[in-house]
Enzyme design. Structure first.
Site, PDB file in Angstrom:
ATOM      1  CG  ASP A  40       0.214  -5.255   1.406  1.00  0.00           C
ATOM      2  OD1 ASP A  40      -0.541  -4.342   1.810  1.00  0.00           O
ATOM      3  OD2 ASP A  40       1.438  -5.256   1.625  1.00  0.00           O
ATOM      4  CD  GLN A  98      -3.094  -0.721   2.193  1.00  0.00           C
ATOM      5  OE1 GLN A  98      -3.110  -1.365   3.228  1.00  0.00           O
ATOM      6  NE2 GLN A  98      -3.954   0.250   1.931  1.00  0.00           N
ATOM      7  CG  HIS A  99       0.325   3.473   2.380  1.00  0.00           C
ATOM      8  ND1 HIS A  99      -1.012   3.750   2.428  1.00  0.00           N
ATOM      9  CD2 HIS A  99       0.609   2.712   3.477  1.00  0.00           C
ATOM     10  CE1 HIS A  99      -1.533   3.180   3.512  1.00  0.00           C
ATOM     11  NE2 HIS A  99      -0.581   2.540   4.148  1.00  0.00           N
TER      12      HIS A  99
END
Length: 495
Positions: free
Chosen positions: A243, A80-81
């Protein structure tokens, strides 16, 4: 047949799932290079993800023994991110800054203040911006690399980028989009006004990907790429997700009553909720990638921390586990706050690791090995406590990630949290979750294959991994936990 892909921090994993036979036929992985630098810089080249995918896909299909033309759909899970900013030709304008990058801490603090502090963030986004979210990376790129920023045509996340490479479509879904910092997690919509605070020169309608539902396909594999991979025409690519969201699917955590906990590079804890959860700024009110919400807590130092100590002593995994088991609970008074990468929960992005209680007697390799594992685990307990009532009465913790393979660590977690712990048979659950989502997406038109039915049939628990809390150990760890909290209060004013 369905393929699940998990593009993580350290590697990309691929699994080939046979839902009728209820088993994984083949799996493989390829590593990534992580570029680290001073100030918390952690970046990767998106081209490395593509190369890793191709290598792992070919090996997994070969191991499965199936013809690649039998594959009906793929699903992609991603860390992520991460900020993947593309130019008009679809090329990255800068290496991807990752979730664990803390170089942008100052930019995050400034953004939180500009949005009205924690209350303002919650009002606009349903969560509080954290260092590591995509928003501060974009603000950093605007200020530090204006020439790259000026070329931006599209803003994607890592799993979005792989979907784009597979299909040519620039799309996103609510689960992964929740961690950007310019997405309202309650209404599942981009916040154009928040993006304007971060990047006023960018047109949201142009640079933000089209939002799709969790059961909608991102598209189909590009014909030229399908031929290269040996796939049939019209192979669907599912929406995919972060994820953590697909790891929840891969553990069957798609309804209230369960907790998924990952002992990976970082530590994540999530519990499904039918409604948004916005009463604690340390709990991220993320959307799930199958409907509903997936409130989540992330601690940044788990196997990343234990690996540093293990490698410091030159130990392999088996010997490291023996050293941890050889030391007593509490490591004879040694307490480690293992904040090598700063920390997200508690919110200490610029913190560093520390040791407390060392003496000439207890400074041994075994105690230091024990202390880093205990420190990481006590940090997870701190995170679990942030959920409050949401996790009361939870039947069990489903444990995934590389650390889940350690019997010593599983028992420690059961004792530290006073909870039953069990691993799914597939501990790389994000890749399995991606394959399950792909099957769910592909079968949507036929009206069958509901996700709950797929999870019931295909998520199997490894009963040999089950750990029950030992009452004596639980009491001993309560004392160790109190010592850990005192260190947090003394060093970082965290209560």
């Amino acid at each position: 047949m369905y393929v699940g892909v998990d593009c993580g921090t350290q590697s990309t994993k691929v699994v080939v799932l046979d839902p009728e036979g209820e088993r994984i036929l083949g799996e493989a992985s390829r590593p990534h290079r992580l570029d680290e630098g001073e100030g918390g810089r952690r970046e990767q080249a998106p081209a490395d993800w593509v190369a890793a995918f191709c290598g792992a896909f070919g090996e997994a299909v070969a191991r499965s023994g199936v013809d690649a033309r039998a594959i009906r759909a793929l699903g992609v899970s991603g860390q992520q991110h991460g900020l993947v900013a593309l130019d008009a030709a679809g090329e990255p304008v800068h290496p991807a800054k990752l979730w664990c990058d803390t170089e942008t801490a100052a930019w995050n603090a400034a953004l939180v203040e500009r949005l009205g502090g924690e209350a303002g963030c919650l009002e606009r986004l349903g969560l509080v911006l954290q260092t590591g979210y995509t928003a501060s990376k974009l603000a950093w790129l605007r200020e530090v690399h204006p020439e790259a920023y000026a070329r931006i045509a599209t803003l994607l996340l890592p799993h979005d980028y792989l979907n784009f490479w597979l299909t040519g479509e620039r799309v996103a879904e609510a689960g992964d989009a929740s961690g950007t910092g310019y997405f309202d997690t309650r209404t599942r919509r981009w916040r154009h006004d928040v993006l304007a605070e971060i990047a006023p020169e960018l047109d949201p309608g142009r640079v933000l990907p089209r939002l799709i539902g969790s059961r909608e396909p991102a598209g189909t594999v590009r014909p030229a790429l399908a031929r290269e991979l040996g796939l049939a025409d019209d192979v669907l690519v599912a929406s995919g997700g972060g994820d953590n969201m697909l790891g929840a699917i891969g553990t069957g955590n798609i309804r209230p009553g369960l907790v998924t906990l990952s002992l990976g590079t970082s530590g994540t804890i999530c519990a499904h909720s039918p409604e948004p959860v916005v009463d604690n700024p340390l709990v991220a009110n993320f959307c799930a990638s199958h409907g509903g919400w997936l409130p989540l807590v992330c601690t940044m130092n788990v196997t990343s921390a234990t690996t540093r100590i293990r490698e410091l002593f030159g130990l392999d995994l088996a010997t490291f586990g023996e050293r941890v088991a050889a030391a007593p609970i509490g490591a004879e008074g040694v307490t480690m706050l293992p904040f090598f990468n700063g920390e997200r929960v508690p919110m200490l992005p610029e913190a560093s690791a520390s040791l407390d209680g060392l003496t000439s007697v207890n400074t041994t390799p075994a105690n230091l090995c024990r202390a880093v594992v205990e420190g990481a685990t006590l940090g997870l307990r701190y995170g679990l406590e942030q959920f409050g009532r949401l996790t009361e009465g939870v039947s069990e913790i489903r444990l995934i990630g590389g650390g889940a393979r350690s019997p010593v660590w599983r028992q420690m977690l059961a004792d530290v949290t006073a909870s039953r712990v069990v691993c799914p048979e597939v501990t790389d659950a994000a890749a399995l979750g991606a394959a399950l989502q792909a099957a769910w997406c592909h079968r949507a038109g036929a009206g069958d294959g509901e996700l709950s039915e797929l999870c019931t049939r295909l998520v199997h628990l490894d009963e040999s991994s089950r750990a029950e809390p030992d009452p004596a150990n639980v009491a001993a760890f309560d004392e160790v936990h109190a010592r850990y909290r005192r260190c947090l209060a003394e060093r970082h004013a965290v209560t």
